[in-house]
Structure formats: C-alpha cells, structure tokens
Motif scaffolding. Structure first.
Motif, PDB file in Angstrom:
ATOM      1  N   VAL A   1       1.700   1.774  -3.523  1.00 16.58           N
ATOM      2  CA  VAL A   1       0.575   2.393  -4.232  1.00 16.58           C
ATOM      3  C   VAL A   1       0.579   3.902  -4.005  1.00 16.58           C
ATOM      4  O   VAL A   1       0.396   4.698  -4.930  1.00 16.58           O
ATOM      5  CB  VAL A   1      -0.768   1.776  -3.755  1.00 16.58           C
TER       6      VAL A   1
ATOM      7  N   ARG B   1       0.837  -1.206   0.000  1.00 23.41           N
ATOM      8  CA  ARG B   1       0.000   0.000   0.000  1.00 23.41           C
ATOM      9  C   ARG B   1       0.871   1.255   0.000  1.00 23.41           C
ATOM     10  O   ARG B   1       0.511   2.272  -0.588  1.00 23.41           O
ATOM     11  CB  ARG B   1      -0.965  -0.009   1.192  1.00 23.41           C
TER      12      ARG B   1
ATOM     13  N   ILE C   1      -1.813  -5.095  -9.204  1.00 19.22           N
ATOM     14  CA  ILE C   1      -2.062  -3.683  -8.908  1.00 19.22           C
ATOM     15  C   ILE C   1      -1.569  -2.821 -10.066  1.00 19.22           C
ATOM     16  O   ILE C   1      -2.266  -1.922 -10.542  1.00 19.22           O
ATOM     17  CB  ILE C   1      -1.340  -3.267  -7.605  1.00 19.22           C
TER      18      ILE C   1
END
Lengths: 341, 132, 560
Positions: free
Chosen positions: C264, C261, C312
């Motif tokens: 990201v 994360r 992702i």
C-alpha cells in the motif's frame, strides 16, 4: 596504548591498591582504567571512592550537556550528531547514555550507543551506557562520579542522555550545565511531559523530524508555554530549534550547526550572568547531599536490614508499638555515637 | 555488594539477520544481566573498543553470513591488543561444526548454534562468567 | 449465506451431538495437550463445520479462478496452462562461478534465474572496502562493476530467460547494470524481463539490509517503478516481500499484514510522487512470501493475500484494470524451519512447505536445499530441492485441479480469520500515518521481536516441537559435505576490481557520478544517470556513496 587491564582490575575495588597510580592512569586518558572505575562506582564498590578522591582535583573543566526527551524522539541521533560536530572542532567528547532497567528482572538492554557506533573506534570519543538500576538516588551519584572521571580524563564536552521522565532522570539531568529537550511532532503527549517538569530544566528545545505534520503546532504550543513563564530582561529564553534529517543532508547539517551555536550561546550566557557559578554551587550542594546519603544513610540502612532490625522497626511501627521518630532517634544515637556511619 | 554481569551483544560484518541476537539480548535482560546492544553491521574494531568503553564481562557475537572465520578471531585479537583479553568472547549464528576448532583456537570461549536453548546459554554464562 | 438453512440446521444438530461425545471421551482420556495452535500460535479448533463459514458469500468471497477477489488464483487455467516457475535462488563466489551454476540449473530444467549477491554488494560496498573484510562471495556472488555483471550473464539469453535479483538498497545500481548489459548485447529494454526485490520497507522491518533512511529509500523505489513503467514494461520493479519478515520471527498474520501494508505504501507513494495512474504500474508489482512448516496456515495465508490485495486495489485505490487487482507472488520455503541437527529431515520439511505453496497457488517457487542452514548449498543438495518441485508438479497430482482445498470448512474459515487479523494490523498502521511512520515508531519491528521471542520460549519449554532439536534428538552426528568459499576469492576479486579501476576513464566516472548527485539533489529520476554511471564502470560503492552523501545513512535503531 598502555596495557593495564590486569593491574586496573586487581587494583580497583580492592583494599591496599594504589589509588594514586590508578587515578594517574585515568588522568592520562587510559580508557580501560576509566571504564573499570565507572563500573565499580556504579556497583557501589567502596574502595572505588578512594580513587575518586585523587581524581577530584583534576575535574571541573568539562562542559556538561544534558539531552532528554521521550522515547523515540531521536535523542541518540542528536547526541550522535553533536559528537561529530564537537569532534570537528577537535574537542574530546564523552557520552553517558542512561537507559531504564527492567523492573522485573533488574536486567537492562542498553541500546542508545547503537546510534553512535560510528564513533566507537575514535579514541577521543568515550561512550558509556548506564542502567537506571532503580536504586534511589544511586543513579544520579553514579552519573556524577562518571562525569568526574571523564572530566579528569580530559574530555572537553560530556553529553548526558536520558529519557525525560521521572524524578530520577531529572536529578541526572541536573548534572548538566545546558539541557536540551528533544521533541518530535505527532507523539501526542509531549506537551504534557513538558508541563510535568522538563520545562523547568530545559535551556534549548529541539523539534526533531521537523518535516512532519504537526511541527508548526508543536512549535506554537511550545512558544506559548514559554511565554506563560514570563520573561525578565536579560533572562535566557529557551530557543526552539527545528531539525530535519529527511531527504536533505545539507539542511540537516545546518540545523545541527545552529544547535551547536545555541549551546555555545547558552554557555556564554551562563558565564556572563554568573549563572554558571550558581549552577555549580547548586551541584556542589546536591553532590554533598548525595554522598552524605550514600555514605551515612546507606550503610546504616544496610546494616539495619542485615541484622533484621529494619524489619523489626517496620513491624513495631505498624503495630503502633513505636513511632518512627523515636526509633530513628535510637538508631541515630547508636550509630553516630559508635561512629559506625 | 551486587555486581551485575554486563554483556555486549554485537553483530559483526554486513549481514543483518538479527533475530538470534535480539532474542538473546532480551533473554539476557530477563535473566538480570545488563546488555549493551550494538546492532548490525559492526566492524571488529567498533566492537572491541565499545566492549572496553562499556567494561563488559562478555562479548556475544552473531554472524550468519559465513564471515565468522575472519570476524570472530579478529575481535578476540583486538581485545587482546588493547589489554582486555579478560573480556570473554562467545559466538553464534550459522557456524559449521568444522569451524569450531579454528574459533576455539583463536580464543573464542564457546560457540552456540541454533538449537541451543536460551536457558542453557544463560546457565553457561552464570557458570563461566563472573565479575572479577 | 453459503449454505441453505436446512443444511445448517442439520449440521448444528450433528455438531452438538459430536460435541457431547467429545466431552465424554475427553473426560475419560484427556487430550495430549490442552491447546492446539499453528506454528504462529493461532489457536485451531478440533473441528470445523458449515457454521464456521455460514456468513460467506460465494460470489463475493470465493468465486472462481481468474475472477475477483482471486481467492482461487489469478489464472483461469491454474497450473494446467503452465506450472509455477521453478526458480532456484543461487549465487556464490565470483560472477564466473555463479554463471556456471546458472548454466547447470537451466540444463536441469529450471525455468528462471534468481540471483543471490554477497553482503558487500547487498549493502552497497565494494569488495575492497574495509567493512567488507571476510565477506566476499560468502553468501552470494560479488559484483563490483559492470564487468563482473557481464560475466554473470554470459551466454544467458536475456530476452528469453527472466532473472530475479535479490537486491535492495543498491537495486537501482544492479538493475542499471542489467539494463546496460542488455543494451550491450543488443537486447532492447522492452524485451528484458525479471524482478528486482527492491523492497526497502521490509529491510527496516526485518532483514536490516539498509543504507539510506526510509523516506529517500522509498523515493528511489518510486524512481524504479516509474522508469520500469515507461521503458522496461516486462520488469517487476518491486517484489514486496514477506519472506524476510517471517524469517525474522513474525507470525503468518504479521507477514501477511506488514507485506500488504508495505505494498500500500509503495502504491500511495508512487501515485503521490510520480503522478502515475494506479493502473499504469500496479500490474507490475509482485510479491514474495515465505512458506513455513504449518501446512494449512500457509495455504490460507496465500489465499487470503490474493483476496485482500484485490480488495485493496479495487476499493482503496480504485484500480480499474483487473491485472492491477492481481497479486502475483513468488514463494520460498522457510529457511528458519530447517535444522542443522539431522539435516536430511530438511528434505521432508521443504517438500511439505513446497506443497503448501503450490496448494496456495504460488506463481514461482524456490525450494531450500537441505544444507542451507549450514552453508551455501551444494550442487547435489540443490538438485534434490529442484527435484522436489518437479515431483510435486508431475507426480503428486497436486496441480491437477485448481485450489483443491477451497470449500473446506477449516481452510475457508482460517483464510477468513487471517484476512480479518491482517486487516486489523493494516488499519492500525494506517492510523499511525502509514508504514514509514510505523517503522519510525518501531511498531512492526517490536511486534516481530515479541513474536520471535515468544516462539523461542515455546521451543525452549517444548510447547512447540522441532524434530531433532527439542524432541527426538539423535546421538550421532550426520555429517554432510559442506561447500566452502575459498578465502582467496576476496583477493582475486579485489585485484580484478583494481584492474577495472585502472583501465576505466576516470574523468567519465567522476562526471557521471556528479550528474547522478545533481539528479539526487534535485529529485530527478536517478535511473538514467545510474545506467550512465555503470556504463562508465563506476563501482557499486561509488554510486551508493552518492546516495549516502545526499540522503544520509540509516543505522539500526536497536529497538527492544
């Protein structure tokens, strides 16, 4: 610095110690003596109240500012900045930071001062963490006493920081002359919390982290709530101040300066409208009631519990053998006649 | 009259490895103590004056950077200078055994290194620390 | 469907039979313990069967090495083309001493350098700063100015050796020094290669080496990504790290989730702030994981990491270049798994963890030395640690075939489970508005603190075992010789810093710091200004003070 650890410790909380001497040391600004006494009062050490008597005549000078809001709103950061701002004016500052005790163990992690640690070695900043400890009304008394001690030490401004939930915290915040409520956009239930009681005590609203989405909405909601309250001419309408500490230190400093000015304005307003006097009168009432409760009711309940009479009363009431009114009348008769309370 | 033990958990120096300090802070809370947590990156001066302002009974220092030989004794010294030598100081972190003596001589009451159970540390406190 | 129906039916029947048998047996003799779980307390079943992976799709979920979703590795050739990089993290005392250790390691067969800095450097302070007292050279090398840096890389061919620098808040400064050193040595910026850790999010989450608040910290990282993309194409400008998250006490799933994360967040921010196309910079993002003691959990974590990242990058960010889908990562064995008690056992732990990293397909590896739990590693201990990697590579046969555990019912099932659980976390953080806002809410910090406390309780109760600590505790102390950093180094380093300050052109220093300040205020990319400042011999702290002044300082929020 005066080396008083031993004498302070020996004196405080014991009979026959020189309360006048200890009070004098505190009035002269001795940190160790003051922090010891705050501790003793928190622990409800009977003798400590003796010292407080000698301190009382030296109180009533400091401005008390309350800071409240939900967890994570950034109260401590605001408090920390206010400390810096007041220090720039060469004010002597104290902070009382209240954090909840664990209902399970009775212990607590007091982490508010973490954000104020840069002031830790400034001798004119005194920061003290207090746990709520869950004693009914006790916290408010402890905070009240601590304020007196810090006031007598010569602090010009005393900041009281607490999480804005529950009656206990509202009682605590009532010690303040000016109350700041810190909000942050995107926490969702803030407005609910405000409706639930903080609204009544707030003198200034701060929206912290105001670069975030939702700031405008929060501001709007707040303003319309304030409008709902209605406005009388000459009455203080709590201003809403936006504060933002991200990416630009200069604007942040400006925001804090605005906040300081508003605190000052509010104080002037209190003086001008003689509201300050009313507040102080109310404080005196609360304080007397608090002391009455803790010095008369407290010892009575303690003794009843110690002798088992209290449990007995409970079971008699439960079995409908007696009603609480009659029982209490009996207790009153016993204690007050014997002068035990 | 119940007197609560108050403990300051502090990380002197520049290392931020606070896993141990935070675990201990929680453990102390769960043992019923009041814990004042100062966070990472504290100077000995900040720790000593905070300990006095908070009127703690015990200061627990954690250091994993190897700078304990300077930092721990310094905290003890500063407390003494400010008339608070009765506040006990204990330490933990990555402390080689060969440094224990130096720390004890400097006035550190006990050194706890990885492997000590939380319970044994709480027991040590209950045995050795009382509110005077 | 992974298996044909008749095979599954057979398997189900046999499994049923086995279950009945186990039931009978355990009624007679109970198991040693009721619940079996990984070191992260993820429950593990007694047996895994085809049913556990029946829903997998071979092409979609497994495939072959070098093909999406890269579960089995980025490289079609695996370790046959080349082994992972043997990269030992090192740094101690002065630049001169560290340089000596580096030359020793290169001679012993190490293939990449990795720098540990001391705490003042890591936090952006100079050696003579009051807050730095007692720290100089303790945990790594002390760098104050470009002069120190030039000594550090003395005799190192910067166009041939890649260097990793574990540096976070002052990453721009140290990287600027590397760039300046290359220029001075006549090596072009397009020729140098290496990594700066430069991952601030995990600092707020776990390691607590921070300087400015999260948002400006991310901005500085975006600056380096942009500068690298344009001028230093062989450099990995951020090493998105789970290592420290794990060391802070997280579970393996938390390490996986929070790290990805964080990745990201960097991708989103770079696109948003710099207007770059994802494929311009994504291939240079690299990762860094921990290899803990639970063998299979670690292998599955690394396999899952590659697959999640590929998904992702392709699906969320619409990256088109397959290199953007790759998760390239470095691994370090778990420092927190080592014990001060019976320290020689640490050699065994490290070997197992290193093997897991290799079976998980790491591209680069640091193996801890047995004494690292006590002090900086001795030369002898470092040598054993490096030899551990060489033994795994060249003796054990672990590198013979690619992803040898693929297809194992257990390994595939655990890989899937970890992916699912990690994705739940990632979604939750998305819902919070991203990692910066999750950090402000204290979410990842609290999750880790809970896990760390839970694990410590398990150790205290004996539910989890650490040999030599809570079981098989020995009487005698095994004493190992410890490396000590000479306390005099602080004095020497201070003196040499003062000498540099005397000889440099003060006017140029002030001017370049002022230009940097202006760049910060106006939101420009700081890198060119930073390089200019280090060339003028501005110190690490002087530059960081500019950041602190403009962006503000971040302090430990102390959440519990």
């Amino acid at each position: 610095m005066e080396n008083t650890s031993r004498s302070t410790r020996e004196c405080s909380g014991k009979e026959g110690c020189d309360h006048v001497e200890l009070a004098k040391r505190i009035i002269n600004g001795n940190i160790r003596a003051a922090s010891r006494l705050i501790r003793d009062l928190e622990d409800d050490v009977l003798q400590a109240k003796e010292t407080l008597k000698h301190i009382y005549p030296h109180t009533g000078r400091a401005q008390v500012i309350g800071i409240t809001g939900s967890p994570g709103a950034g109260k401590s950061t605001i408090t920390d900045e206010l400390v810096s701002a007041f220090r720039e004016k060469e004010n002597k500052v104290a902070v009382l930071a209240v954090d909840p005790s664990s209902p399970f163990s009775g212990g607590a992690i007091l982490g508010d001062r973490i954000r104020m640690q840069r002031h830790a070695s400034d001798p004119d900043v005194f920061i003290r963490s207090l746990a709520t400890r869950g004693a009914l009304g006790g916290l408010s008394n402890a905070v009240g006493s601590a304020i007196h001690i810090l006031d007598a030490m010569g602090k010009d401004r005393i900041l009281v920081e607490t999480v804005g939930v529950g009656q206990q915290e509202v009682d605590v915040i009532n010690h303040a002359h000016t109350v700041i409520v810190v909000l942050v956009p995107g926490m969702g239930d803030d407005i609910q919390a405000i409706k639930a009681g903080i609204m009544e005590v707030a003198d200034i609203f701060v929206i912290n982290k105001a670069h975030r989405d939702g700031t405008r909405r929060l501001q709007k909601e707040l303003l319309s709530l304030l409008d709902l309250k209605g406005e009388c001419p000459g009455e203080w309408k709590p201003p809403v101040i936006l504060v933002d500490d991200v990416l630009n230190k200069d604007t942040f400093n400006e925001n804090i300066a605005t906040l300081c000015r508003t605190i000052e304005d509010h104080h002037q307003h209190l003086v001008r409208t003689r509201l300050l006097e009313k507040k102080l009168e109310k404080k005196a009432v609360v304080e007397i009631l608090g002391v009455l409760r803790s010095s008369i009711l407290g010892p009575i309940v303690k003794e009843l519990q110690a002798t088992g009479e209290f449990d007995d009363m409970v079971s008699r009431v439960m079995k409908r053998q007696n009603d609480p009114y009659t029982l209490v009348e009996e207790v009153k008769g016993n204690f007050l006649r014997n002068g035990k309370g | 009259m119940e007197r609560k033990i108050r403990i300051m958990v502090a990380k002197p120096g520049l290392d931020g490895h606070d896993r141990g300090a935070r675990i201990l802070a929680r453990c102390f809370r769960d043992a019923g103590f009041e814990v004042i947590y100062t966070g990472c990156h504290q100077t000995p001066e900040q720790i000593a004056s905070a300990a006095i302002q908070e009127d703690v009974d015990l200061v627990g220092l954690s250091c994993l950077s190897g700078a304990h030989k300077y930092l721990f004794p310094k905290v003890v010294e500063l407390l003494k200078e400010q008339g608070a030598e009765d506040i006990a100081v204990i330490g933990g972190g990555i402390i080689p055994e060969q440094d224990f003596d130096l720390l004890y001589k400097a006035g550190v009451k006990e050194v706890f290194t990885p492997g000590r159970s939380l319970e044994s540390i709480v027991d040590w406190i209950r045995e050795n620390i009382s509110v005077q | 469907m992974y298996f044909p129906k008749d095979l599954l039916d057979k398997s189900k029947a046999l499994t049923k039979k086995w279950e009945d048998q186990v039931k009978r047996l355990t009624q007679k003799n109970a198991d040693q313990k009721q619940r079996w779980s990984t070191v992260s307390d993820l429950e593990i079943k007694r047996l895994y069967t085809p049913e556990d992976i029946e829903h997998m799709d071979f092409e979609r979920d497994v495939s072959v090495p070098g093909e999406f979703p890269f579960l089995r590795g980025n490289q079609p050739t695996g370790y046959r083309g080349r082994y992972w990089t043997f990269r030992m993290f090192s740094g101690m005392g002065t630049a001169k001493e560290t340089n000596k250790r580096w030359h020793m390691l290169l001679k012993e067969g190490q293939t990449g350098l990795s720098t540990a800095f001391d705490f003042p450097t890591l936090m952006g302070y100079d050696t003579d700063s009051p807050i730095a007292r007692g720290e100089c050279g303790k945990c790594g090398v002390a760098i104050d100015t470009l002069e120190d840096f030039l000594q550090l890389v003395d005799g190192i061919p910067l166009d041939q050796i890649t260097t990793s620098m574990t540096i976070n808040p002052p990453a721009t400064v140290l990287w600027a020094m590397y760039c300046a050193a290359a220029e001075l040595k006549g090596v072009g910026l397009d020729k140098i290669g290496g990594t700066i850790q430069n991952d601030m999010l995990k600092e707020f989450i776990a390691q607590k080496t921070f300087m400015c608040p999260p948002e400006p910290s991310v901005k500085l990282i975006c600056d380096t990504i942009e500068f690298g993309t344009k001028f230093v194409p062989r450099w990995n400008t951020v090493s998105i790290s789970g290592y420290h998250i794990r060391e802070a006490g997280s579970t393996a799933v938390q390490e996986l989730a929070f790290t990805l994360r964080d990745g990201v967040e960097y991708v989103e921010s770079t696109i948003k702030q710099k207007g770059l196309d994802v494929d311009d910079f994504a291939p240079r993002l690299s990762f860094f994981f921990n290899s803990h003691i639970d063998f299979f959990e670690e292998i599955c974590k690394m396999r899952a990491a590659r697959r999640i990242w590929a998904r992702i990058m392709r699906d969320r960010f619409k990256a088109k270049n397959p290199r953007s889908w790759w998760m390239r990562f470095h691994t370090q064995t778990a420092g927190c798994s080592l014990t001060a008690q019976q320290p020689y056992n640490n050699v065994v732990r490290t070997a197992v963890e290193a093997l897991a990293a290799v079976l998980g397909g790491t591209q680069s590896l640091h193996t801890n030395s047995l004494d690292e739990v006590l002090c900086l590693p001795s030369e002898h201990a470092v040598e054993i640690a490096l030899r551990t990697q060489q033994i795994i590579a060249e003796e054990t046969g672990a590198a013979n075939t690619i992803d040898p555990l693929a297809g194992s019912y257990f390994v595939e099932s655990l890989t899937n489970t970890m992916e699912e659980k990690a994705c739940e976390y990632i979604e939750k953080i998305d819902d919070m508005g991203g990692m910066v806002s999750a950090i402000e809410k204290g979410f990842p910090q609290m999750e880790i603190a809970d896990a760390a406390y839970h694990y410590q309780r398990q150790i205290d109760r004996g539910e989890k075992v650490m040999v030599g600590v809570n079981k098989y505790v020995g009487e005698e102390k095994s004493l190992i010789p410890l490396v000590e950093i000479d306390e005099k180094i602080e004095e020497e380093q201070t003196k040499s810093l003062q000498a540099v300050k005397r000889k440099r052109n003060g006017k140029l220093v002030v001017e370049s710091l002022n230009s940097l300040k202006k760049a910060c205020r106006e939101g420009e990319n700081v890198m060119p200004y930073c390089i200019e400042a280090v060339k003028n011999l501005a110190t690490v702290q002087e530059i960081c003070d500019v950041y602190r002044e403009v962006y503000g300082e971040y302090h430990d929020p102390g959440l519990f």
